[in-house]
Design an enzyme around this catalytic site. Sequence first.
Site, PDB file in Angstrom:
ATOM      1  CD  GLU A   1      -2.865  -1.082  -0.011  1.00 44.33           C
ATOM      2  OE1 GLU A   1      -3.209   0.013  -0.507  1.00 44.33           O
ATOM      3  OE2 GLU A   1      -3.187  -2.175  -0.501  1.00 44.33           O
TER       4      GLU A   1
ATOM      5  CG  ASP B   1       2.530  -7.217  -5.821  1.00 43.72           C
ATOM      6  OD1 ASP B   1       2.007  -6.816  -4.775  1.00 43.72           O
ATOM      7  OD2 ASP B   1       1.951  -7.946  -6.654  1.00 43.72           O
TER       8      ASP B   1
HETATM    9 ZN   LIG Z   1      -2.422  -2.464  -4.725  1.00 40.43          ZN
END
Ligand SMILES: [Zn+2]
Length: 418
Positions: A279, A360
């Site tokens: 996030e 990621d």
């Molecule tokens: Zn995301």
Amino acid sequence: MFLSDQTITAIILITLIVDFTMNYVADRLNIGSLTTHLPEKFSDVYDKDRYERSQQYLKATTRLGTITSTIDLGILLVFWLLGGFGVLDHFVRDTGWSIVGRGLLFIGILAGCKFIISLPFSIYSTFVIEEKFGFNKTTPKIFVLDLLKSLIVSLALGIPLLAAIFWFLESTGPWAWMICWGVTTVFILGVQYIVPTWIMPLFNKFTPLEDGELKEKLFAYAKTIDFPLTQIFVMDGSKRSTKSNAFFTGFGKNKRIVLFDTLIKAHTPDELLGVLAHEMGHFKKKHIQRRLIFGILQMGVVFYLLSLFITQQSLFTAFHVDTPSTYAGLVFFSILFSPIDLVISIVMQFFSRKDEYEADRFAALTTQKATALITALKKLSANNLSNLTPHPFYVFLHYSHPPLAQRVEAMERIKGLA
Ligand SMILES: [Zn+2]
């Protein structure tokens, strides 16, 4: 540039049918690409039974989606082609109200009908499908309260904005579109700012994350990537569903990271760190800011095009309305704009999927714990009964996140590098 009413009718009819058919085909392909064998990679979080349940869940939600969109399309076509918009416009004009009042009534009635039509499906989805698969925790009381609260929030936010737009379109001449664009931009930024503190607490309880290992880990990590983390909140998502999630909301000083209580319960601190690092990656890589700026620019183009069409008699004739008005023009233009909307949404999803890979990657590299993030994602998908084998065409149309298997593969490659 200016289209005849037949051309407008044809554009809209073709778009509605193409859109419907494309979605139908994508749904079929998606169901068709379900496999009987559980993909090897997921054998640690899924067993045969859970895998089968995830497929049943996909079938049930797809079926409901097909029924809903068929009924929506049918009602729109019947209402439109039988002259419903014209009847509604006459009714609204007969009130003798000001243009702002008539506009609010016109859009209010359409939105009210849409709401009533969608209500049975939403009840079915919550109390039948979600219930059957063990997700639902929403009681009828919470459901009704949610509806009332959303209604009040939409009225409180929607009425002033729409009233302002009608007034400016009506009285500020050739610059109206620019003024409307400016007003809407300020409005959206304002709403984004108050969402975490004023609006979300109406629906959920937010408690600061308690002191301990998890909190220390998260703050220590935020420092290493120079992320201005001030608050982490836990949201009582378990009030409505056993599904879990984490998200980022607000901006400026009102920025906060929110974890569902269901997420905390099911994951280790390292896995949660992976999820939060992802996030924060969206923020550090400026995905959120970029999306906001793109949205604002897009709105400018929409208001400009609206200003060109809103005075065209042919747009109103196509909808069987004899007298042009700003409020009806707004509704009709938004329907005419749907082919462009469809293309924009596909392009946006494409970039969103790219952003997910990037977040990621950011999380994996900065935490040095790619394995924990991989496990977290797998557990999340098992908990939410996500589809492990979506069809590429379905992904192309609908997925804002890459399919899980591809995310895991991408992170395994990073792990090899790191
Ligand atoms: Zn995301």
